[in-house]
Every structure is written in structure tokens, then in C-alpha cells.
Write a protein that holds these residues in place. Structure first.
Motif, PDB file in Angstrom:
ATOM      1  N   LEU A  59       0.843  -1.192   0.000  1.00  0.00           N
ATOM      2  CA  LEU A  59       0.000   0.000   0.000  1.00  0.00           C
ATOM      3  C   LEU A  59       0.877   1.241   0.000  1.00  0.00           C
ATOM      4  CD1 LEU A  59      -2.584  -1.222   2.631  1.00  0.00           C
ATOM      5  CD2 LEU A  59      -3.101  -0.738   0.243  1.00  0.00           C
ATOM      6  N   LEU A  89      -0.423   7.440   0.735  1.00  0.00           N
ATOM      7  CA  LEU A  89      -1.887   7.496   0.816  1.00  0.00           C
ATOM      8  C   LEU A  89      -2.418   6.733   2.028  1.00  0.00           C
ATOM      9  CD1 LEU A  89      -2.957   7.069  -2.914  1.00  0.00           C
ATOM     10  CD2 LEU A  89      -2.820   9.144  -1.565  1.00  0.00           C
ATOM     11  N   HIS A  90      -1.599   5.818   2.543  1.00  0.00           N
ATOM     12  CA  HIS A  90      -2.067   4.992   3.650  1.00  0.00           C
ATOM     13  C   HIS A  90      -1.922   5.717   4.982  1.00  0.00           C
ATOM     14  CE1 HIS A  90      -3.762   1.316   4.905  1.00  0.00           C
ATOM     15  NE2 HIS A  90      -2.775   0.967   5.704  1.00  0.00           N
ATOM     16  N   ARG A 123      -4.097  12.237   4.661  1.00  0.00           N
ATOM     17  CA  ARG A 123      -3.722  12.359   3.248  1.00  0.00           C
ATOM     18  C   ARG A 123      -4.711  11.618   2.361  1.00  0.00           C
ATOM     19  NH1 ARG A 123       1.633  11.930   5.441  1.00  0.00           N
ATOM     20  NH2 ARG A 123       1.695   9.716   4.934  1.00  0.00           N
ATOM     21  N   LEU A 124      -5.158  10.444   2.839  1.00  0.00           N
ATOM     22  CA  LEU A 124      -6.143   9.685   2.055  1.00  0.00           C
ATOM     23  C   LEU A 124      -7.456  10.468   1.956  1.00  0.00           C
ATOM     24  CD1 LEU A 124      -6.922   7.121   0.531  1.00  0.00           C
ATOM     25  CD2 LEU A 124      -7.607   6.098   2.704  1.00  0.00           C
ATOM     26  N   ALA A 125      -7.833  11.107   3.056  1.00  0.00           N
ATOM     27  CA  ALA A 125      -9.076  11.899   3.052  1.00  0.00           C
ATOM     28  C   ALA A 125      -8.981  13.041   2.041  1.00  0.00           C
ATOM     29  CB  ALA A 125      -9.349  12.453   4.448  1.00  0.00           C
ATOM     30  N   SER A 142      -9.110  11.637  -1.496  1.00  0.00           N
ATOM     31  CA  SER A 142     -10.465  11.156  -1.796  1.00  0.00           C
ATOM     32  C   SER A 142     -11.401  12.316  -2.103  1.00  0.00           C
ATOM     33  CB  SER A 142     -11.049  10.361  -0.632  1.00  0.00           C
ATOM     34  OG  SER A 142     -10.211   9.316  -0.277  1.00  0.00           O
ATOM     35  N   LEU A 143     -11.283  13.383  -1.332  1.00  0.00           N
ATOM     36  CA  LEU A 143     -12.132  14.563  -1.576  1.00  0.00           C
ATOM     37  C   LEU A 143     -11.822  15.157  -2.945  1.00  0.00           C
ATOM     38  CD1 LEU A 143     -11.995  16.421   1.874  1.00  0.00           C
ATOM     39  CD2 LEU A 143     -14.019  15.424   0.830  1.00  0.00           C
ATOM     40  N   MET A 149     -10.602  13.728  -5.499  1.00  0.00           N
ATOM     41  CA  MET A 149     -10.993  12.830  -6.599  1.00  0.00           C
ATOM     42  C   MET A 149     -12.388  13.189  -7.121  1.00  0.00           C
ATOM     43  SD  MET A 149      -8.962  10.450  -7.726  1.00  0.00           S
ATOM     44  CE  MET A 149     -10.005   9.167  -8.439  1.00  0.00           C
ATOM     45  N   ASN A 150     -13.215  13.766  -6.230  1.00  0.00           N
ATOM     46  CA  ASN A 150     -14.619  13.995  -6.575  1.00  0.00           C
ATOM     47  C   ASN A 150     -14.960  15.409  -7.005  1.00  0.00           C
ATOM     48  OD1 ASN A 150     -15.841  11.354  -5.945  1.00  0.00           O
ATOM     49  ND2 ASN A 150     -14.931  11.786  -3.949  1.00  0.00           N
ATOM     50  N   PHE A 185      -4.145   6.980  -6.581  1.00  0.00           N
ATOM     51  CA  PHE A 185      -5.363   6.672  -5.825  1.00  0.00           C
ATOM     52  C   PHE A 185      -5.986   5.375  -6.333  1.00  0.00           C
ATOM     53  CE2 PHE A 185      -9.985   6.905  -5.176  1.00  0.00           C
ATOM     54  CZ  PHE A 185     -10.045   7.142  -3.811  1.00  0.00           C
ATOM     55  N   TYR A 199      -4.013   2.449  -5.286  1.00  0.00           N
ATOM     56  CA  TYR A 199      -4.194   2.251  -3.841  1.00  0.00           C
ATOM     57  C   TYR A 199      -5.488   1.474  -3.578  1.00  0.00           C
ATOM     58  CZ  TYR A 199      -4.947   3.301   1.098  1.00  0.00           C
ATOM     59  OH  TYR A 199      -5.194   3.193   2.446  1.00  0.00           O
ATOM     60  N   VAL A 200      -6.549   1.879  -4.282  1.00  0.00           N
ATOM     61  CA  VAL A 200      -7.843   1.198  -4.105  1.00  0.00           C
ATOM     62  C   VAL A 200      -7.733  -0.268  -4.559  1.00  0.00           C
ATOM     63  CG1 VAL A 200     -10.260   1.142  -4.886  1.00  0.00           C
ATOM     64  CG2 VAL A 200      -9.225   3.300  -4.221  1.00  0.00           C
ATOM     65  N   LEU A 207      -5.973  -2.166  -1.930  1.00  0.00           N
ATOM     66  CA  LEU A 207      -6.879  -2.395  -0.795  1.00  0.00           C
ATOM     67  C   LEU A 207      -7.803  -3.575  -1.070  1.00  0.00           C
ATOM     68  CD1 LEU A 207      -8.455   0.924   0.597  1.00  0.00           C
ATOM     69  CD2 LEU A 207      -6.803  -0.552   1.707  1.00  0.00           C
ATOM     70  N   LYS A 208      -8.306  -3.614  -2.307  1.00  0.00           N
ATOM     71  CA  LYS A 208      -9.215  -4.704  -2.704  1.00  0.00           C
ATOM     72  C   LYS A 208      -8.503  -6.042  -2.580  1.00  0.00           C
ATOM     73  CE  LYS A 208     -11.917  -2.514  -6.283  1.00  0.00           C
ATOM     74  NZ  LYS A 208     -11.968  -2.548  -7.738  1.00  0.00           N
ATOM     75  N   PHE A 217     -11.021   2.057   3.370  1.00  0.00           N
ATOM     76  CA  PHE A 217     -12.233   1.983   2.553  1.00  0.00           C
ATOM     77  C   PHE A 217     -13.336   2.871   3.110  1.00  0.00           C
ATOM     78  CE2 PHE A 217     -11.307  -1.830  -0.116  1.00  0.00           C
ATOM     79  CZ  PHE A 217     -11.750  -1.258  -1.297  1.00  0.00           C
ATOM     80  N   LEU A 223     -13.063   5.451   4.995  1.00  0.00           N
ATOM     81  CA  LEU A 223     -12.701   6.864   4.863  1.00  0.00           C
ATOM     82  C   LEU A 223     -13.001   7.367   3.449  1.00  0.00           C
ATOM     83  CD1 LEU A 223     -11.374   9.252   6.298  1.00  0.00           C
ATOM     84  CD2 LEU A 223      -9.170   8.390   5.533  1.00  0.00           C
ATOM     85  N   MET A 245     -15.659  10.337   2.426  1.00  0.00           N
ATOM     86  CA  MET A 245     -15.264  11.540   1.695  1.00  0.00           C
ATOM     87  C   MET A 245     -16.083  11.695   0.409  1.00  0.00           C
ATOM     88  SD  MET A 245     -13.124  13.153   3.539  1.00  0.00           S
ATOM     89  CE  MET A 245     -13.713  12.527   5.087  1.00  0.00           C
TER      90      MET A 245
END
Lengths: 99, 196
Positions: free
Chosen positions: A7, A11-12, A16-18, A21-22, A24-25, A83, A86-87, A90-91, B12, B14, B18
Motif C-alpha cells: 500500500l 496514501l495509507h 492524506r487519504l481523506a 479522496s475529496l 478525486m470527486n 489513488f 491504492y484502491v 486495498l481490494k 475503505f 474513509l 469523503m
């Protein structure tokens, strides 16, 4: 020991991940938006944003509005790629854990 | 929140939180729809009445449009100052309504070439595009319905004499802007109260 992708340490981490993620959208977000949504302190958020920016994951624009400094953050192509992998990692991790 | 390392499950969770935090942001308060809806409604009905009274100055009410333009610019500037985030929807809406404005200007400037009888049906076609697409992007059905109403009224108005086209225009802005505008405002106020 099953092997899985490592990982991304950048980002882990919670904040920083938050932030990534924000971003990204949305198209772009101001520092105050990120602060409000993550509930982080300004000092800590600023440090994490610098780390992400140094890694090339986000771009940071410093502007002025009504003579007040304004920091606008935006995710970069490298950030999107990081990102996404990273996802994926995680999967993998969750799949291996479940089996 | 700080820079501590997290577990995979937390990661996940988190990401999900977001995504939710950006999704619930409702920026559409309906102001622009209400502004332009009312202005065009008043202008078109006034012109209709003045034509009935055989006034030579029946186009006078359209002087409200520059007033609307000034209010729109001031309002947009104020909005963008208080906005701390710009979403892809915001960006898309900017392009859509910008394109609508340019197209509307071309149609209105070509009235002499198009002929007075074809101008309002063309305007209604443009209203239909901008309203229907906005409704689709905002996932707001009243606007999509309003867009369809504009297209239907456009076809109908092609068969009407000029003064009755004004009534079609008034009906269109009532259905496509004024009513959805109030519904959007209601939804927005509700969201603000809920703290979304």
C-alpha cells in the motif's frame, strides 16, 4: 504468507487519504473546504498538503482574493493513478484476508 | 483527523465518507431560475397586454433583461467568492449556460433574418436544451419536465400568431423556471437546515 501489493505509504495515512479522496470527486477545492470536511487542524493539513504536492499527487495554487491568501488544491493525473492503484491494492488485501 | 496510519478497512470507510461529503453538497438554490423566470414572465405578459392595447411601445418591458443581466453578474460574483469548492457539475453548468447565452444572443440578433414569427419558437428550443440538460445533471425531474414543456410549446408556437407566441413563452418560463425555481429553493433550504 500470501503476497499482495504494497500500500502506497503516502496514501495509507488518514488525513492524506481523506484529502485525495475529496479531490478525486471535485474539480478543485480551497484549503478551507478540505479543512472543514476533514476536521483537521490548519497546521497539520498544511503539512500533509505539502507532502502530497511534493509527491506530485496534487497541484497547489496560491492566490489572493480580497487581499486574503487563498490556497486552491487540485488532483493531478499522477494523483488519480496513485489513488486508483491504492484502491486496487486495498481490494487485493481484503480479498486475501477473506479467503 | 491526523496523519496516523490506518487499517485497510478504515481506508475503505474513509474513502466512502469523503465521497459522501462531496456528494451531499447542494449548491443550487434556484435563484437564477426564479430571477429569469419572473423577468421573462413579466416581460412577455406585459408585451401581450400592450399589443392588445395597440401600444407602439409594446417591446418596452424587455428593458428588464439588461437589469436581469446585471443582477446575474453581481450574484454570480458573490457566489463564487463564498464557494470554497468547484465540482465538475459546477464547471459543466458554467459551460452549458454560457453556450445557451451565446446561442440566445445569436438568435435574438438575427430576428430580422429569421422573421419575427420564427424567433420565439427558436428561443424556446434553446430554453428546452439548457433546462432539460440542467435537470438531467442535477437529477432534478421538474427541470427535465420543464425542458420538455419548452420543446412542446416551441412546436405549438410555430403555428401561433406573434402575440400568442408571447403567451406560450410566458407558459414556458412558468413551467420551466418559476415552478422548478421554487422547488429548488425549498430543497436547498431543507438541505441547509439538515446541515448537508
Amino acid at each position: 504468507m500470501p503476497s499482495f501489493r504494497e500500500l502506497d505509504p503516502l496514501l495509507h495515512s488518514e488525513l492524506r487519504l481523506a484529502v485525495v479522496s475529496l479531490l478525486m470527486n471535485v474539480k478543485e477545492a480551497e484549503f478551507t473546504f478540505l479543512k472543514e470536511k476533514t476536521g483537521a487542524t490548519a497546521g497539520n493539513l498544511s503539512v500533509q498538503i505539502t507532502k502530497l504536492s511534493d509527491a506530485g499527487y496534487i497541484s497547489v495554487k496560491k492566490q489572493f482574493r480580497d487581499n486574503k491568501p487563498l490556497t486552491v488544491c487540485k488532483i493531478t493525473a499522477a494523483g488519480v493513478k496513485a489513488f486508483e492503484s491504492y484502491v486496487e491494492a486495498l481490494k487485493d488485501y481484503l480479498k486475501i484476508n477473506r479467503s | 483527523m491526523n496523519d496516523k496510519t490506518i487499517s485497510e478497512q478504515e481506508g475503505f470507510l474513509l474513502i466512502q465518507q469523503m465521497i459522501q461529503a462531496t456528494k451531499t453538497r447542494i449548491s443550487e438554490d434556484g435563484f437564477m431560475y426564479l430571477l429569469w423566470g419572473w423577468l421573462v414572465l413579466i416581460a412577455s405578459l406585459t408585451q401581450f397586454v400592450l399589443i392588445q392595447m395597440q401600444s407602439n411601445y409594446n417591446g418596452l418591458a424587455w428593458l428588464l433583461m439588461p437589469v436581469g443581466a446585471v443582477i446575474s453578474v453581481v450574484y454570480s460574483r458573490r457566489q463564487s467568492k463564498s464557494q470554497t469548492v468547484r465540482t465538475y457539475v459546477d464547471e459543466f453548468m458554467g459551460y452549458l449556460w454560457g453556450a445557451f447565452g451565446a446561442s440566445l444572443f445569436i438568435v435574438l440578433a438575427s430576428t430580422a433574418k429569421l422573421g419575427l414569427a420564427s424567433t420565439y419558437p427558436m428561443v424556446l428550443v434553446l430554453y428546452g436544451i439548457a433546462t432539460f440538460v440542467s435537470g438531467g445533471v442535477l437529477k432534478f425531474r421538474p427541470l427535465m419536465f420543464g425542458g420538455v414543456a419548452c420543446w412542446v410549446l416551441s412546436i405549438v408556437s410555430m403555428f401561433l400568431p406573434f402575440e400568442f407566441q408571447l403567451l406560450a413563452l410566458a407558459a414556458a418560463v412558468l413551467i420551466a423556471y418559476v415552478i422548478p425555481g421554487y422547488l429548488l429553493r425549498q430543497q436547498y433550504k431543507h438541505a441547509v437546515v439538515q446541515g448537508a
